[in-house]
Write an enzyme that holds these catalytic residues in place. Structure first.
Site, mmCIF file in Angstrom:
data_model
loop_
_atom_site.group_PDB
_atom_site.id
_atom_site.type_symbol
_atom_site.label_atom_id
_atom_site.label_comp_id
_atom_site.label_asym_id
_atom_site.label_seq_id
_atom_site.Cartn_x
_atom_site.Cartn_y
_atom_site.Cartn_z
ATOM 1 N N GLU A 31 3.152 -6.854 8.962
ATOM 2 C CA GLU A 31 2.768 -5.005 8.837
ATOM 3 C C GLU A 31 3.964 -4.922 7.853
ATOM 4 O OE1 GLU A 31 1.025 -6.603 11.365
ATOM 5 O OE2 GLU A 31 0.006 -4.884 11.060
ATOM 6 N N ARG A 42 -3.199 -9.224 -20.488
ATOM 7 C CA ARG A 42 -4.419 -8.669 -21.872
ATOM 8 C C ARG A 42 -3.661 -7.735 -22.947
ATOM 9 N NH1 ARG A 42 -7.878 -4.382 -20.972
ATOM 10 N NH2 ARG A 42 -8.840 -5.055 -22.191
ATOM 11 N N PRO A 46 1.090 -1.424 -0.346
ATOM 12 C CA PRO A 46 0.512 0.060 0.160
ATOM 13 C C PRO A 46 0.356 1.401 -0.049
ATOM 14 C CG PRO A 46 -0.342 -1.237 1.733
ATOM 15 C CD PRO A 46 1.107 -2.407 1.172
ATOM 16 N N ASP A 86 -10.215 0.727 -24.783
ATOM 17 C CA ASP A 86 -10.398 0.722 -23.188
ATOM 18 C C ASP A 86 -10.558 2.027 -22.487
ATOM 19 O OD1 ASP A 86 -9.688 -2.543 -23.045
ATOM 20 O OD2 ASP A 86 -7.902 -2.428 -22.437
#
Ligand code: ADE
Length: 248
Positions: A116, A154, A88, A169
């Site tokens: 963590e 893809r 993150p 897209d």
């Protein structure tokens, strides 16, 4: 593209790459997806991959040695290799980033973070890219790794049916996709926009562009601002956006 995924939960990946386009890409040899158990790169009797954080805190941190050893073992000298840490704390993954990986690399080592965190020396010394899939915290990097494999596969040559499939897209144009409809033309009294039944290709293209703008303005005004800043919209489109914003 060769993907090497490093995880302490290899069983997580039983299934997700066995369907549809990814499965076909694997069968056709356009991608190879290898799952590696981080524990197999430990040298101690108990196969320990984590330890308590220096300085004290809750939770556990992935140790550097197994990760350094794994990346060294997996990196193919003849490939263009990206070593990605899913965390993150990374840069937020975007379609443009998926394109960059698809076009410039032939091997991706994906490190699934856990607990963590991961000892910072890994990010500093062996990782080329720290990537987050969004501003929320998951229990680990396994699902983010799946997201990268899917989004990048893809875009590889000949993976999608026709050469133009990825061109329109959402995000490739800087806009969200236009709305799509299929049969029946009338369902529960709700009709498909008539223009789509007209067979008039130029008008349909115009309508689609307008509806893509409308959807993007409503859902992702930040994308419209980015296009305006790049002067990527026609004067007519800019005027329409201003009018539409004033109406709302
Ligand atoms: N690990 C935990 N949360 C994550 C996120 N949002 N992106 C990438 N890896 C993660």
């Amino acid at each position: 593209m060769r993907f090497d995924l490093l995880t302490i939960f290899p069983e997580f990946f039983v299934g997700p790459f066995e369907f549809g386009i990814i499965r076909r890409a694997k069968q056709q040899g356009q991608v190879e997806v290898n799952i590696h158990d981080l524990r197999s790169f430990t040298t101690d009797k108990h196969h320990i991959v984590d330890d308590r954080p220096f300085g004290g805190d809750d939770g556990m941190v992935l140790k550097p040695e197994p990760l350094f050893r794994a990346v060294e073992a997996l990196r193919k000298p003849d490939e263009q290799t990206a070593v990605v840490l899913l965390t993150p704390q990374g840069r937020v993954f975007q379609q443009s980033e998926a394109q960059r990986f698809a076009h410039n690399f032939t091997q991706m080592i994906l490190i699934c973070g856990r607990y963590e965190g991961v000892d910072e020396r890994v990010a500093q010394h062996i990782v080329t890219d720290e990537i987050s899939i969004g501003d929320y915290v998951l229990t680990g990097g396994e699902i983010p790794a799946m997201v990268l494999v899917d989004a990048i596969t893809r875009l590889l040559p000949n993976v999608l049916g026709s050469a133009t499939s990825a061109v329109n897209d959402s995000f490739s144009t800087g806009l969200l996709d236009f709305p799509q409809y299929t049969r029946p033309a009338s369902f529960n009294g709700i009709d498909v926009p008539e223009i789509l039944l007209s067979g008039h290709h130029a008008n349909i293209a115009k309508w689609r562009r307008r509806e893509a703008l409308r959807k993007t303005l409503k859902m992702r005004p930040d994308l419209i601002q980015a296009l305006l800043a790049r002067a990527a919209l026609t004067a007519e489109e800019q005027r329409w956006i201003e009018e539409t914003q004033q109406e709302n």
